[in-house]
Design an enzyme around this catalytic site. Structure first.
Site, PDB file in Angstrom:
ATOM      1  N   MET A  36      25.712  19.168 -31.035  1.00  0.00           N
ATOM      2  CA  MET A  36      26.704  18.088 -31.152  1.00  0.00           C
ATOM      3  C   MET A  36      26.640  17.433 -32.537  1.00  0.00           C
ATOM      4  O   MET A  36      25.917  17.905 -33.410  1.00  0.00           O
ATOM      5  CB  MET A  36      26.455  17.049 -30.061  1.00  0.00           C
TER       6      MET A  36
ATOM      7  N   ASP B  62      24.694  11.038 -33.215  1.00  0.00           N
ATOM      8  CA  ASP B  62      25.340  11.738 -34.335  1.00  0.00           C
ATOM      9  C   ASP B  62      24.790  11.350 -35.713  1.00  0.00           C
ATOM     10  O   ASP B  62      25.010  12.065 -36.686  1.00  0.00           O
ATOM     11  CB  ASP B  62      26.856  11.479 -34.314  1.00  0.00           C
TER      12      ASP B  62
ATOM     13  N   GLY C 254      33.162   4.427 -31.806  1.00  0.00           N
ATOM     14  CA  GLY C 254      34.114   3.646 -31.012  1.00  0.00           C
ATOM     15  C   GLY C 254      33.651   2.209 -30.850  1.00  0.00           C
ATOM     16  O   GLY C 254      34.446   1.263 -30.959  1.00  0.00           O
TER      17      GLY C 254
HETATM   18  O1  F6P Z   1      29.151  10.659 -30.251  1.00  0.00           O
HETATM   19  C1  F6P Z   1      28.250  11.277 -29.414  1.00  0.00           C
HETATM   20  C2  F6P Z   1      28.802  12.571 -28.880  1.00  0.00           C
HETATM   21  O2  F6P Z   1      27.849  13.145 -28.020  1.00  0.00           O
HETATM   22  C3  F6P Z   1      29.244  13.570 -29.943  1.00  0.00           C
HETATM   23  O3  F6P Z   1      28.154  14.259 -30.509  1.00  0.00           O
HETATM   24  C4  F6P Z   1      30.185  14.438 -29.143  1.00  0.00           C
HETATM   25  O4  F6P Z   1      31.133  15.044 -29.979  1.00  0.00           O
HETATM   26  C5  F6P Z   1      30.828  13.438 -28.221  1.00  0.00           C
HETATM   27  O5  F6P Z   1      29.971  12.333 -28.116  1.00  0.00           O
HETATM   28  C6  F6P Z   1      31.106  13.972 -26.846  1.00  0.00           C
HETATM   29  O6  F6P Z   1      31.776  12.995 -26.154  1.00  0.00           O
HETATM   30  P1  F6P Z   1      32.108  13.082 -24.587  1.00  0.00           P
HETATM   31  O7  F6P Z   1      30.803  12.983 -23.868  1.00  0.00           O
HETATM   32  O8  F6P Z   1      32.992  11.915 -24.339  1.00  0.00           O
HETATM   33  O9  F6P Z   1      32.754  14.406 -24.397  1.00  0.00           O
END
Ligand code: F6P
Length: 304
Positions: free
Chosen positions: A154, A112, A89
């Site tokens: 994740m 990630d 983002g």
């Molecule tokens: O991009 C980092 C991350 O932790 C991803 O691994 C996961 O899919 C996402 O963010 C989770 O996002 P949120 O904390 O907004 O649910």
């Protein structure tokens, strides 16, 4: 992220440049939550997880109007260049600012490890170590209770966390979104392990494949035996950063400042083969991150 913030601030001040911190991500940029940072502002943060600048997911910044408000704020504060530290983002926002002619440098910060133009992103190594610690602990109970455990990690759409942590944690099976899996083959391997006297198993599933619970259900149907599921969740995003991440963040943050000082906006910094690199941010984001398939093959060879 804190180590990167510290590097940007200190490197800029070293070169006698004023630095401002934008608090709360692009939402803070739009609302003007911008404060001057001094050497001391970034003291005592290098070992802390999270970010002292806070972060936010901001829908408004995806619009042209939101981006213009951000640029107006930057101009109002007399800011000539922006270092954006973050993942997908954040990079999209940095790309938009670049397209509108505002000098921006992207520093890859996400657990990630899915940003093109760098082999490693800030936070990946720390998250990996958290996952490995969890796998080691779960293995203890998997062994004593002779159970199969499914550990969901994740990674958004990338399999890097699952692959690296699965390999380092000695997982019997690793599922990543980049490669298809065959349930019969997994069930077969479990069966063969059983016949050899191996009564426990660790399966690491990347969230980009499916949820651990969903996979657990499928596995139970295929094998007829019970399993346990652990979804590691947001613990992967916190904690004191590893030495590797602190050094990476320091190097990338400082390079971002050097680029802006050289008048080079619209770049994305990264590290390849332990050397700092930088690419045109628009061109870099046009590329696709790829997982290391040699490592995947190795993980399969070592978990027979
Ligand atoms: O991009 C980092 C991350 O932790 C991803 O691994 C996961 O899919 C996402 O963010 C989770 O996002 P949120 O904390 O907004 O649910």
């Amino acid at each position: 992220m804190n180590a990167a913030v510290r590097a940007v601030v200190r490197k800029a001040i070293f070169h006698e440049i004023e630095v401002y911190g934008v608090f709360g991500g692009y939402a803070g940029l739009i609302s003007g939550n911008i404060k001057k940072l001094e050497l001391g502002s970034v003291g005592d943060i290098i070992h802390r997880g999270g970010t002292m600048l806070y972060s936010a997911r901001c829908e408004e910044f995806k619009t042209k109007e939101g981006q213009q408000k951000g640029i107006d704020q930057l101009k109002k504060h007399g800011i000539d260049g922006l270092v954006v530290i973050g993942g997908d983002g954040s990079y999209m926002g940095a790309k938009a600012l670049t397209e509108q002619g505002y000098p921006c440098v992207g520093v890859p910060g996400t657990i990630d490890n899915d940003i093109p133009g760098t082999e490693f992103t800030i936070g990946f190594d720390t998250a990996l170590n958290t996952v490995i610690d969890a796998i080691d602990k779960i293995r203890d109970t998997a062994t004593s209770h002779e159970r199969t455990f499914i550990i969901e990690v994740m990674g958004r759409n990338a399999g890097d966390i699952a692959l690296w942590a699965g390999l380092a944690g000695g997982a019997e099976t690793i599922l990543i979104p980049e490669e298809n899996y065959d349930m019969n083959d997994i069930a077969d391997r479990l069966q063969k392990g059983n016949e050899r006297g191996k009564k426990h198993s660790i399966i690491v599933v990347a969230e980009g494949v499916c949820s651990g619970h969903e996979f657990g259900k499928q596995l139970k149907e295929a094998t007829g035996t019970d399993n346990r599921i652990s979804t590691l969740g947001h613990i992967q995003r916190g904690g004191s950063p590893t030495a590797f991440d602190r050094v990476l963040a320091s190097r990338l943050g400082a390079r971002a400042v050097e680029l802006l000082l050289d008048g080079k906006g619209g770049r994305a910094v990264g590290m390849e083969q332990n050397k700092l690199v930088d690419y045109d941010i628009i061109e870099a984001l046009g590329r696709k991150h790829t997982v290391d398939l040699d490592l995947y093959k190795l993980s399969q060879e070592l978990s027979i």
